[in-house]
Scaffold this motif. Structure first.
Motif, PDB file in Angstrom:
ATOM      1  N   MET A 100      41.925  28.861  -7.098  1.00 36.12           N
ATOM      2  CA  MET A 100      42.049  30.272  -6.931  1.00 36.12           C
ATOM      3  C   MET A 100      43.245  30.541  -5.616  1.00 36.12           C
ATOM      4  O   MET A 100      42.920  29.841  -4.630  1.00 36.12           O
ATOM      5  CB  MET A 100      40.854  30.882  -6.493  1.00 36.12           C
ATOM      6  CG  MET A 100      39.690  31.027  -7.816  1.00 36.12           C
ATOM      7  SD  MET A 100      38.203  31.773  -7.408  1.00 36.12           S
ATOM      8  CE  MET A 100      37.448  30.505  -6.338  1.00 36.12           C
ATOM      9  N   THR A 101      44.141  31.081  -5.867  1.00 32.81           N
ATOM     10  CA  THR A 101      45.166  31.356  -4.733  1.00 32.81           C
ATOM     11  C   THR A 101      45.026  32.478  -4.228  1.00 32.81           C
ATOM     12  O   THR A 101      44.231  33.628  -4.555  1.00 32.81           O
ATOM     13  CB  THR A 101      46.436  31.158  -5.493  1.00 32.81           C
ATOM     14  OG1 THR A 101      46.823  32.492  -6.431  1.00 32.81           O
ATOM     15  CG2 THR A 101      46.729  30.096  -6.324  1.00 32.81           C
ATOM     16  N   THR A 102      45.557  32.781  -3.158  1.00 34.63           N
ATOM     17  CA  THR A 102      45.613  33.847  -2.201  1.00 34.63           C
ATOM     18  C   THR A 102      47.015  34.461  -2.401  1.00 34.63           C
ATOM     19  O   THR A 102      48.057  33.750  -2.367  1.00 34.63           O
ATOM     20  CB  THR A 102      45.532  33.487  -0.726  1.00 34.63           C
ATOM     21  OG1 THR A 102      44.396  32.865  -0.471  1.00 34.63           O
ATOM     22  CG2 THR A 102      45.658  34.729   0.191  1.00 34.63           C
ATOM     23  N   LEU A 103      47.113  35.830  -2.589  1.00 35.73           N
ATOM     24  CA  LEU A 103      48.213  36.496  -3.140  1.00 35.73           C
ATOM     25  C   LEU A 103      49.047  36.813  -1.710  1.00 35.73           C
ATOM     26  O   LEU A 103      48.179  37.571  -0.674  1.00 35.73           O
ATOM     27  CB  LEU A 103      48.147  37.776  -3.807  1.00 35.73           C
ATOM     28  CG  LEU A 103      49.393  38.597  -4.157  1.00 35.73           C
ATOM     29  CD1 LEU A 103      50.477  37.811  -4.890  1.00 35.73           C
ATOM     30  CD2 LEU A 103      49.272  39.752  -4.868  1.00 35.73           C
ATOM     31  N   VAL A 104      50.085  36.420  -1.301  1.00 33.29           N
ATOM     32  CA  VAL A 104      50.973  36.652  -0.128  1.00 33.29           C
ATOM     33  C   VAL A 104      52.120  37.410  -0.370  1.00 33.29           C
ATOM     34  O   VAL A 104      52.979  37.309  -1.134  1.00 33.29           O
ATOM     35  CB  VAL A 104      51.339  35.317   0.367  1.00 33.29           C
ATOM     36  CG1 VAL A 104      51.958  35.649   1.827  1.00 33.29           C
ATOM     37  CG2 VAL A 104      50.284  34.257   0.685  1.00 33.29           C
ATOM     38  N   LEU A 105      52.046  38.609   0.485  1.00 31.60           N
ATOM     39  CA  LEU A 105      53.111  39.493   0.522  1.00 31.60           C
ATOM     40  C   LEU A 105      53.839  39.443   1.582  1.00 31.60           C
ATOM     41  O   LEU A 105      53.244  39.887   2.798  1.00 31.60           O
ATOM     42  CB  LEU A 105      52.597  40.891   0.238  1.00 31.60           C
ATOM     43  CG  LEU A 105      51.991  41.440  -0.939  1.00 31.60           C
ATOM     44  CD1 LEU A 105      51.383  42.893  -1.247  1.00 31.60           C
ATOM     45  CD2 LEU A 105      52.591  41.125  -2.135  1.00 31.60           C
ATOM     46  N   ASP A 106      54.933  38.658   1.621  1.00 30.00           N
ATOM     47  CA  ASP A 106      55.853  38.575   2.831  1.00 30.00           C
ATOM     48  C   ASP A 106      57.026  39.560   3.093  1.00 30.00           C
ATOM     49  O   ASP A 106      56.848  40.470   2.217  1.00 30.00           O
ATOM     50  CB  ASP A 106      56.483  37.147   3.021  1.00 30.00           C
ATOM     51  CG  ASP A 106      57.410  37.081   1.832  1.00 30.00           C
ATOM     52  OD1 ASP A 106      57.856  38.020   1.197  1.00 30.00           O
ATOM     53  OD2 ASP A 106      57.798  36.116   1.376  1.00 30.00           O
ATOM     54  N   ALA A 107      57.614  39.539   4.082  1.00 26.61           N
ATOM     55  CA  ALA A 107      58.687  40.635   4.523  1.00 26.61           C
ATOM     56  C   ALA A 107      59.370  40.746   3.448  1.00 26.61           C
ATOM     57  O   ALA A 107      59.892  42.123   3.174  1.00 26.61           O
ATOM     58  CB  ALA A 107      59.259  40.354   5.779  1.00 26.61           C
ATOM     59  N   HIS A 108      59.841  39.750   2.747  1.00 29.82           N
ATOM     60  CA  HIS A 108      60.838  40.139   1.638  1.00 29.82           C
ATOM     61  C   HIS A 108      60.107  40.738   0.359  1.00 29.82           C
ATOM     62  O   HIS A 108      60.749  41.790  -0.347  1.00 29.82           O
ATOM     63  CB  HIS A 108      61.498  38.679   0.980  1.00 29.82           C
ATOM     64  CG  HIS A 108      62.168  38.844  -0.155  1.00 29.82           C
ATOM     65  ND1 HIS A 108      63.488  39.054  -0.046  1.00 29.82           N
ATOM     66  CD2 HIS A 108      62.016  38.563  -1.430  1.00 29.82           C
ATOM     67  CE1 HIS A 108      64.177  39.337  -1.141  1.00 29.82           C
ATOM     68  NE2 HIS A 108      63.199  38.726  -2.230  1.00 29.82           N
ATOM     69  N   ASP A 109      58.942  40.593   0.300  1.00 27.75           N
ATOM     70  CA  ASP A 109      58.187  41.281  -0.920  1.00 27.75           C
ATOM     71  C   ASP A 109      58.270  42.893  -0.496  1.00 27.75           C
ATOM     72  O   ASP A 109      58.140  43.674  -1.374  1.00 27.75           O
ATOM     73  CB  ASP A 109      56.818  40.588  -1.263  1.00 27.75           C
ATOM     74  CG  ASP A 109      56.727  39.320  -1.813  1.00 27.75           C
ATOM     75  OD1 ASP A 109      57.678  39.097  -2.540  1.00 27.75           O
ATOM     76  OD2 ASP A 109      56.102  38.558  -1.319  1.00 27.75           O
ATOM     77  N   ILE A 110      57.760  43.045   0.748  1.00 30.32           N
ATOM     78  CA  ILE A 110      57.491  44.411   1.152  1.00 30.32           C
ATOM     79  C   ILE A 110      58.855  45.242   0.999  1.00 30.32           C
ATOM     80  O   ILE A 110      58.966  46.328   0.481  1.00 30.32           O
ATOM     81  CB  ILE A 110      57.038  44.386   2.705  1.00 30.32           C
ATOM     82  CG1 ILE A 110      55.863  43.731   2.882  1.00 30.32           C
ATOM     83  CG2 ILE A 110      56.862  46.108   3.129  1.00 30.32           C
ATOM     84  CD1 ILE A 110      54.370  44.355   1.889  1.00 30.32           C
TER      85      ILE A 110
END
Length: 356
Positions: free
Chosen positions: A1-11
């Motif tokens: 099970m992974t953790t969804l990461v929203l980085d600066a590029h995603d934002i």
């Protein structure tokens, strides 16, 4: 099970694709709904934030802000306030990260940048409060403080009011000079003015400053419009306040989080007896707020973790719609839950230690 990461590029991709206005509108609406639910006892629980002060080219703080949705999730934001960052480190005054955990297992499910999220939800909360307490025909917005937070304050207000004029004051000439460009996307008439002129002309006033502990207020209580509504967002440390006490004592004051407001907001100057209502109560009963519109009103905004929780919900929903974010195996999830050490591949085995 992974953790969804929203980085600066995603934002950046989310805001660039959906649009600034659409993101702000969704957060405003989601906060209004969440505040109303909180007033009805179904909005989860948000204890006061904890943290410690630190020297950061001036007095700053690092805080942790938790929100609990029983049976569903826990959201925790860590946020640092470092007033010397722009001048000394070329970094924002406010930096933060938001984490989401599953309430049943404790598993980390999402991790996101908190810088943009904090600015958007703070502006959105002021829009919710202003829509309730300010006169509907308010057309002149005054800003004391022209830093990053002032951008989203003005943006959010522009989504709920027909703004004719914006007057802004800042003790930092650089911040003042670049502000019209930074809010140019709003297409508003923005003019620099002395603090006294800003507060005398404003229907809605936002204070968002880095005034030092004990150095306030940031304007004088003279020549203010009787119906003035103030969004005070800068106070975030014990002893740090922006508003004149005389204004607070005659105003109808609402807070987002009472305990925080009494400890580090403008309500430090009043005490519990001076608080008229909590913002969630007004969202659930708008008529109570509307009855105050002819007098001076203040939203003492210290920002609380329910707002971060809601803003993260919006960003996660948009990320899912757009297929953004990266799944990372941050946590160790062994096949055997009792196994402490990850198994080593053959090439990773260490040679036994030898006595020397």
């Amino acid at each position: 099970m992974t953790t969804l990461v929203l980085d600066a590029h995603d934002i950046s991709r989310i805001i660039g694709t959906v649009g600034r206005d659409a993101v702000m509108d969704r957060v405003i609406d989601a906060l209004d709904t969440a505040f109303t639910a909180l007033a009805h006892g179904t909005g989860g629980s948000t204890p006061a934030r904890g943290g410690f002060t630190r020297q950061a080219h001036g007095e700053g703080c690092l805080e942790w802000m938790p929100h609990h949705e029983p049976g569903s999730s826990v959201t925790i934001k860590t946020v640092a306030y470092s007033p010397g960052n722009p001048a000394h480190c070329a970094l924002p005054t406010i930096l933060g990260t938001v984490a989401r955990f599953d309430d049943i297992t404790g598993r980390l499910t999402a991790l996101a940048d908190g810088v943009v999220l904090t600015a958007i939800r703070t502006g959105a909360a002021s829009a919710v409060a202003s829509r309730l307490l300010a006169r509907p025909d308010s057309g002149v917005v005054g800003l004391i403080g022209a830093g990053a937070q002032a951008v989203t304050q003005l943006h959010a207000l522009s989504r709920v009011f027909d703004i004719r004029e914006v007057l802004v004051h800042d003790v930092n000439p650089g911040h003042l000079a670049t502000f019209p460009q930074r809010v140019g996307f709003l297409g508003l008439d923005v003019r620099a003015a002395a603090a006294a002129d800003v507060v005398a002309s404003a229907d809605i006033l936002c204070t968002a400053t880095s005034v030092e502990v004990g150095a306030g207020p940031v304007f004088d209580d003279v020549d203010l419009r009787e119906h003035l509504h103030v969004n005070a967002i800068g106070a975030d440390l014990p002893g740090k306040t922006e508003l004149p006490r005389s204004l607070l004592t005659r105003a109808f004051v609402c807070t987002d989080h009472v305990e925080q407001a009494l400890r580090e907001g403008e309500c430090q100057q009043l005490g519990a007896d001076g608080i008229g209502a909590r913002l969630p109560q007004l969202c659930a009963d708008p008529a109570t707020a509307h009855a105050q519109r002819a007098r001076t009103t203040v939203f003492d905004s210290t920002g609380f973790a329910l707002e971060d929780h809601v803003a993260l919900d919006v960003l996660l929903e948009l990320a899912t719609e757009l297929g953004l974010g990266t799944g990372l195996d941050i946590e160790y999830h062994p096949v055997d839950a009792l196994e402490v050490y990850p198994p080593l591949a053959a090439g990773d085995r260490l040679a036994p230690a030898t006595a020397g």
